[in-house]
Design a protein around this motif. Structure first.
Motif, PDB file in Angstrom:
ATOM      1  N   THR A  86       3.242  -0.638  -0.875  1.00 47.19           N
ATOM      2  CA  THR A  86       3.546  -1.035  -2.058  1.00 47.19           C
ATOM      3  C   THR A  86       3.373  -2.484  -2.351  1.00 47.19           C
ATOM      4  OG1 THR A  86       5.754  -1.110  -2.451  1.00 47.19           O
ATOM      5  CG2 THR A  86       4.895   1.001  -2.582  1.00 47.19           C
ATOM      6  N   ASN A  87       3.272  -3.160  -3.420  1.00 51.81           N
ATOM      7  CA  ASN A  87       3.177  -4.448  -3.602  1.00 51.81           C
ATOM      8  C   ASN A  87       4.634  -4.931  -3.810  1.00 51.81           C
ATOM      9  OD1 ASN A  87       3.602  -3.347  -6.379  1.00 51.81           O
ATOM     10  ND2 ASN A  87       2.622  -5.120  -7.260  1.00 51.81           N
ATOM     11  N   ALA A  88       5.600  -3.962  -3.771  1.00 52.94           N
ATOM     12  CA  ALA A  88       6.909  -4.798  -4.119  1.00 52.94           C
ATOM     13  C   ALA A  88       7.361  -5.270  -2.840  1.00 52.94           C
ATOM     14  CB  ALA A  88       7.747  -3.488  -4.520  1.00 52.94           C
ATOM     15  N   ALA A  89       8.003  -6.368  -3.043  1.00 50.13           N
ATOM     16  CA  ALA A  89       8.635  -7.174  -1.789  1.00 50.13           C
ATOM     17  C   ALA A  89      10.297  -7.223  -1.787  1.00 50.13           C
ATOM     18  CB  ALA A  89       8.167  -8.397  -1.604  1.00 50.13           C
ATOM     19  N   ALA A  90      10.943  -6.790  -1.039  1.00 55.31           N
ATOM     20  CA  ALA A  90      12.395  -6.648  -1.073  1.00 55.31           C
ATOM     21  C   ALA A  90      13.080  -7.802  -0.198  1.00 55.31           C
ATOM     22  CB  ALA A  90      12.909  -5.444  -0.494  1.00 55.31           C
ATOM     23  N   MET A 105       2.326  -1.267  -7.471  1.00 52.12           N
ATOM     24  CA  MET A 105       0.898  -1.010  -6.970  1.00 52.12           C
ATOM     25  C   MET A 105       0.974  -0.436  -5.725  1.00 52.12           C
ATOM     26  SD  MET A 105      -1.288  -3.733  -9.002  1.00 52.12           S
ATOM     27  CE  MET A 105      -2.775  -3.213  -8.198  1.00 52.12           C
ATOM     28  N   ILE A 106       0.028   0.488  -5.449  1.00 51.91           N
ATOM     29  CA  ILE A 106      -0.191   0.754  -3.984  1.00 51.91           C
ATOM     30  C   ILE A 106      -1.322  -0.067  -3.345  1.00 51.91           C
ATOM     31  CG2 ILE A 106      -0.908   2.503  -2.401  1.00 51.91           C
ATOM     32  CD1 ILE A 106       0.347   4.639  -4.251  1.00 51.91           C
ATOM     33  N   VAL A 107      -1.194  -1.041  -2.270  1.00 50.46           N
ATOM     34  CA  VAL A 107      -1.994  -1.934  -2.017  1.00 50.46           C
ATOM     35  C   VAL A 107      -2.840  -1.579  -0.645  1.00 50.46           C
ATOM     36  CG1 VAL A 107      -0.836  -3.734  -3.456  1.00 50.46           C
ATOM     37  CG2 VAL A 107      -0.203  -3.163  -0.809  1.00 50.46           C
ATOM     38  N   ASP A 108      -2.060  -0.499   0.039  1.00 54.01           N
ATOM     39  CA  ASP A 108      -2.799  -0.139   1.177  1.00 54.01           C
ATOM     40  C   ASP A 108      -2.049   1.250   1.660  1.00 54.01           C
ATOM     41  OD1 ASP A 108      -4.235   0.029   3.491  1.00 54.01           O
ATOM     42  OD2 ASP A 108      -3.450  -1.861   4.214  1.00 54.01           O
ATOM     43  N   THR A 109      -2.458   1.984   2.723  1.00 52.79           N
ATOM     44  CA  THR A 109      -1.968   3.097   3.062  1.00 52.79           C
ATOM     45  C   THR A 109      -1.790   2.869   4.674  1.00 52.79           C
ATOM     46  OG1 THR A 109      -4.173   4.216   3.384  1.00 52.79           O
ATOM     47  CG2 THR A 109      -2.508   4.614   1.229  1.00 52.79           C
ATOM     48  N   MET A 110      -0.559   3.582   5.421  1.00 52.92           N
ATOM     49  CA  MET A 110      -0.436   3.653   6.648  1.00 52.92           C
ATOM     50  C   MET A 110      -0.343   5.047   7.116  1.00 52.92           C
ATOM     51  SD  MET A 110       2.554   2.388   9.301  1.00 52.92           S
ATOM     52  CE  MET A 110       2.284   0.748   9.039  1.00 52.92           C
ATOM     53  N   ARG A 111      -1.435   5.197   8.185  1.00 55.43           N
ATOM     54  CA  ARG A 111      -1.836   6.532   8.635  1.00 55.43           C
ATOM     55  C   ARG A 111      -0.903   6.966   9.893  1.00 55.43           C
ATOM     56  NH1 ARG A 111      -7.672   9.257  10.022  1.00 55.43           N
ATOM     57  NH2 ARG A 111      -7.343   7.603  11.694  1.00 55.43           N
ATOM     58  N   VAL A 112      -0.033   7.890  10.068  1.00 57.35           N
ATOM     59  CA  VAL A 112       0.514   8.107  10.980  1.00 57.35           C
ATOM     60  C   VAL A 112       0.551   9.965  11.184  1.00 57.35           C
ATOM     61  CG1 VAL A 112       2.341   6.490  10.621  1.00 57.35           C
ATOM     62  CG2 VAL A 112       2.772   8.607   9.769  1.00 57.35           C
ATOM     63  N   THR A 113       0.825  10.442  12.331  1.00 54.41           N
ATOM     64  CA  THR A 113       0.734  11.689  12.310  1.00 54.41           C
ATOM     65  C   THR A 113       2.255  12.617  11.873  1.00 54.41           C
ATOM     66  OG1 THR A 113       1.611  11.857  14.694  1.00 54.41           O
ATOM     67  CG2 THR A 113      -0.676  11.688  14.476  1.00 54.41           C
TER      68      THR A 113
END
Length: 236
Positions: free
Chosen positions: A100-104, A117-125
């Motif tokens: 997400t675009n949120a920064a903590a 907003m969803i700015v990217d995805t990470m694919r894992v198994t």
């Protein structure tokens, strides 16, 4: 018999059938090998001297066919050639986690975005998730956000990608949470004081202090989730 070898044979047959119309000579030329070798791979269960696709050949074919590494080793039920250039193939054993675009802030707080907003995805198994994160509420509740600041060091460092279990919306245990209060987003270790009925937001870095959230102010808090993992940023 090795399941991986059987998967390679079945997936190879799919490639030959769908991309080369079953023409073994054509695919052998494309893979820069002799046609009899392809024939022996496909008939390996029926001949006296069986040949299976070795590691080197499997990786070379994947590269020549614009497949991902180890695609040939996958379960034939998940193997797919229906892919546009650059598209991601979604497999049953994959999990896609939204970034997400949120920064903590792991310091004094950062403004929460007006909308997420969803700015990217990470694919894992999914097997990796089950092994590394066995206690999460659900794979579907996972999200990733970047952490900034050094107040949670050495547990987490600035720039780490923080995996958040968004199915956790209440503070029950002494753990690290993402929460917001008055539109400020924080990553802090939360400790309950049952006597005073307050929450203590504590930094793991002793150079930073802590602050206490009174019971009346807790109504203004939003618990966004529990930090369950960090993808560490390391300079090599």
């Amino acid at each position: 018999m090795d399941t991986k070898k059987l998967n390679r044979r079945a997936n190879l047959l799919t490639i030959i059938t769908k991309r080369y119309g079953g023409n073994q000579k054509a695919c052998a030329e494309a893979w820069q090998m002799k046609p009899p070798m392809v024939s022996r791979w496909l008939a390996s269960g029926k001949v006296k001297d069986p040949r299976f696709i070795n590691e080197e050949s499997a990786r070379r074919i994947e590269s020549l066919e614009n497949l991902e590494e180890y695609d040939l080793d996958s379960d034939p039920a998940d193997f797919s050639l229906n892919r546009e250039e650059g598209a991601i193939v979604v497999k049953k054993q994959d999990a896609h986690i939204s970034v997400t675009n949120a920064a903590a802030s792991m310091g004094y707080g950062l403004d929460s975005p007006d909308f997420e907003m969803i700015v990217d995805t990470m694919r894992v198994t999914k097997s990796w998730v089950n092994m590394e994160l066995p206690t999460i509420s659900s794979i579907n509740n996972l999200a990733i956000l970047p952490g900034y600041g050094d107040s949670m060091s050495p547990t987490y460092n600035s720039g780490d990608l923080l995996f958040v279990d968004r199915g956790v919306t209440n503070i029950k245990d002494d753990a690290i949470y993402v929460f917001s209060i008055d539109s400020q987003l924080f990553v802090k270790r939360m400790i309950r004081n049952p006597i005073k009925k307050t929450l203590i937001a504590k930094s793991d870095n002793d150079a930073y202090g802590q602050f206490e959230i009174e019971e009346k102010d807790q109504q203004r808090m939003i618990i966004h989730g529990l930090i369950v993992y960090a993808w560490n940023k390391k300079k090599l």
